[in-house]
Design a protein around this motif. Structure first.
Motif, PDB file in Angstrom:
ATOM      1  N   LEU A  50      -0.097   4.417  -5.245  1.00 19.81           N
ATOM      2  CA  LEU A  50       0.258   3.244  -4.446  1.00 19.81           C
ATOM      3  C   LEU A  50       1.585   2.616  -4.849  1.00 19.81           C
ATOM      4  O   LEU A  50       2.180   1.873  -4.068  1.00 19.81           O
ATOM      5  N   VAL A  51       2.055   2.925  -6.052  1.00 22.13           N
ATOM      6  CA  VAL A  51       3.295   2.303  -6.534  1.00 22.13           C
ATOM      7  C   VAL A  51       4.349   3.354  -6.897  1.00 22.13           C
ATOM      8  O   VAL A  51       5.461   3.345  -6.357  1.00 22.13           O
ATOM      9  N   SER A  79       4.455   6.531   1.190  1.00 22.46           N
ATOM     10  CA  SER A  79       3.631   5.317   1.188  1.00 22.46           C
ATOM     11  C   SER A  79       2.202   5.567   1.629  1.00 22.46           C
ATOM     12  O   SER A  79       1.396   4.623   1.661  1.00 22.46           O
ATOM     13  N   SER A  80       1.855   6.806   1.954  1.00 27.54           N
ATOM     14  CA  SER A  80       0.553   7.118   2.556  1.00 27.54           C
ATOM     15  C   SER A  80      -0.254   8.075   1.672  1.00 27.54           C
ATOM     16  O   SER A  80      -0.150   9.293   1.812  1.00 27.54           O
ATOM     17  N   VAL A 110      -8.093   3.022   0.605  1.00 28.84           N
ATOM     18  CA  VAL A 110      -7.226   1.945   0.120  1.00 28.84           C
ATOM     19  C   VAL A 110      -5.850   2.044   0.764  1.00 28.84           C
ATOM     20  O   VAL A 110      -5.240   1.036   1.146  1.00 28.84           O
ATOM     21  N   GLY A 111      -5.367   3.286   0.917  1.00 26.43           N
ATOM     22  CA  GLY A 111      -4.062   3.480   1.526  1.00 26.43           C
ATOM     23  C   GLY A 111      -3.988   3.009   2.967  1.00 26.43           C
ATOM     24  O   GLY A 111      -2.909   2.632   3.449  1.00 26.43           O
ATOM     25  N   LEU A 113      -5.080   0.328   3.956  1.00 22.89           N
ATOM     26  CA  LEU A 113      -4.773  -1.101   3.871  1.00 22.89           C
ATOM     27  C   LEU A 113      -3.381  -1.365   3.314  1.00 22.89           C
ATOM     28  O   LEU A 113      -2.724  -2.333   3.704  1.00 22.89           O
ATOM     29  N   THR A 114      -2.922  -0.504   2.401  1.00 22.80           N
ATOM     30  CA  THR A 114      -1.650  -0.760   1.715  1.00 22.80           C
ATOM     31  C   THR A 114      -0.450  -0.082   2.373  1.00 22.80           C
ATOM     32  O   THR A 114       0.692  -0.432   2.061  1.00 22.80           O
ATOM     33  N   PRO A 117       2.141  -2.588   4.463  1.00 25.47           N
ATOM     34  CA  PRO A 117       2.934  -3.476   3.593  1.00 25.47           C
ATOM     35  C   PRO A 117       3.898  -2.729   2.688  1.00 25.47           C
ATOM     36  O   PRO A 117       5.031  -3.181   2.473  1.00 25.47           O
ATOM     37  N   THR A 118       3.472  -1.570   2.167  1.00 26.25           N
ATOM     38  CA  THR A 118       4.344  -0.804   1.271  1.00 26.25           C
ATOM     39  C   THR A 118       5.563  -0.267   2.017  1.00 26.25           C
ATOM     40  O   THR A 118       6.709  -0.408   1.559  1.00 26.25           O
TER      41      THR A 118
END
Length: 301
Positions: A50-51, A79-80, A110-111, A113-114, A117-118
């Motif tokens: 995620l980062v 980002s995915s 989780v990805g 959702l993130t 934004p990422t």
């Protein structure tokens, strides 16, 4: 190829479902619980996927000064997390399939959702593109239907009907293998013009480097034996195309240049990961020195 698109989509769905079903059939509840309650491994997997990998995508894109379309595609891919090829790579390398499948499903959820934004944070910081807005509920439902459900069904069969699970596991694996090859061939045939147009460009090289760096990061930032660590490397290397494709459709009006770059980056990522897991498979398939000695002693007796 457009007339065959529904068939290719159906085969892709079968591949994802069969792979996760086979992973579930080979998983025990105790092993799954051990994987998901391993807090250091869990936190490192989230940090990596995620980062670190999105930052790697940003850095590789900037390093190669990619054209706008290719940069957007690379950032969207990076980002995915949670690509369905992750569990397959775990199988191919004779790795920790249980942990790989569990983490893949978790990261895909989780990805969902993130991802937006990422991607927005990176693209807005470089003044490229526009806001990425996605239907999160649809993405989560897709992950639940195609990945979580077949995995859970396989897991329940293994728990409550072990003989049936053992009998079904080999054919499920064969279906996964065959459809995997068909999906790879379909990706190549369906996008050969896009890939050919990018031959000699920095886009393919950027995709190769991103996947290789992600594999290294996933392996480095993991705990446990080597098989588990390289499994997490494979999970990090292959990304989830679903959110990226949805973003291109919604935020970028399906621009051909971005779609072509996305296809090239996804294919180059697989091209980087497959030789690595093939080498790992070869090494793990060879008998160790102690096993060879035992076999020789047995033969003498």
């Amino acid at each position: 190829m457009e007339t065959l698109q529904p068939l290719f989509t159906a085969i892709t769905v079968i591949f994802i479902a069969a792979t996760m079903f086979a992973a579930g059939l080979g998983t025990t509840a105790a092993a799954l619980r051990s994987a998901l309650t391993n807090l250091p491994l869990l936190l490192l997997a989230l940090l990596t996927n995620l980062v670190i990998v999105p930052l790697l995508g940003w850095g590789v894109g900037a390093l190669f000064s990619l054209p706008t379309a290719a940069f957007i595609a690379l950032v969207l891919v990076a980002s995915s997390p949670g690509g369905p090829f992750g569990a397959k790579l775990a199988m191919v390398q004779n790795g920790d399939v249980v942990t790989g499948a569990a983490m893949q499903v978790l990261l895909a959820t989780v990805g969902s959702l993130t991802f937006a934004p990422t991607a927005n944070a990176i693209l807005s910081s470089t003044d490229i593109g526009q806001a990425v807005s996605l239907d999160v509920a649809t993405l989560v439902a897709t992950v639940a239907l195609l990945q979580l459900l077949p995995f859970t069904v396989g897991l329940l069969l293994r728990h409550y009907a072990a003989p049936t699970a053992q009998a079904w596991h080999p054919p499920a694996g064969r279906v996964s293998n065959v459809t995997f090859l068909i999906v790879l061939a379909g990706m190549l045939l369906g996008n050969w013009r896009d890939v050919l147009a990018l031959l000699g460009s920095r886009t393919l090289l950027a995709g190769l480097i991103l996947a290789t760096a992600a594999f290294a990061a996933g392996t480095l930032f993991a705990t446990g034996p080597p098989a588990r660590r390289t499994t997490m490397g494979g999970v990090a290397a292959v990304r989830n195309a679903g959110p990226a494709l949805a973003a291109i459709g919604l935020a970028f009006a399906n621009q051909p240049a971005i779609l072509g770059a996305l296809a090239a980056i996804l294919l180059s990522g697989l091209a980087a990961a497959l030789p690595i897991v093939a080498v790992l498979n070869h090494r793990r398939s060879r008998p160790t020195a102690s096993e060879q000695s035992t076999d020789q002693d047995t033969a003498v007796r």
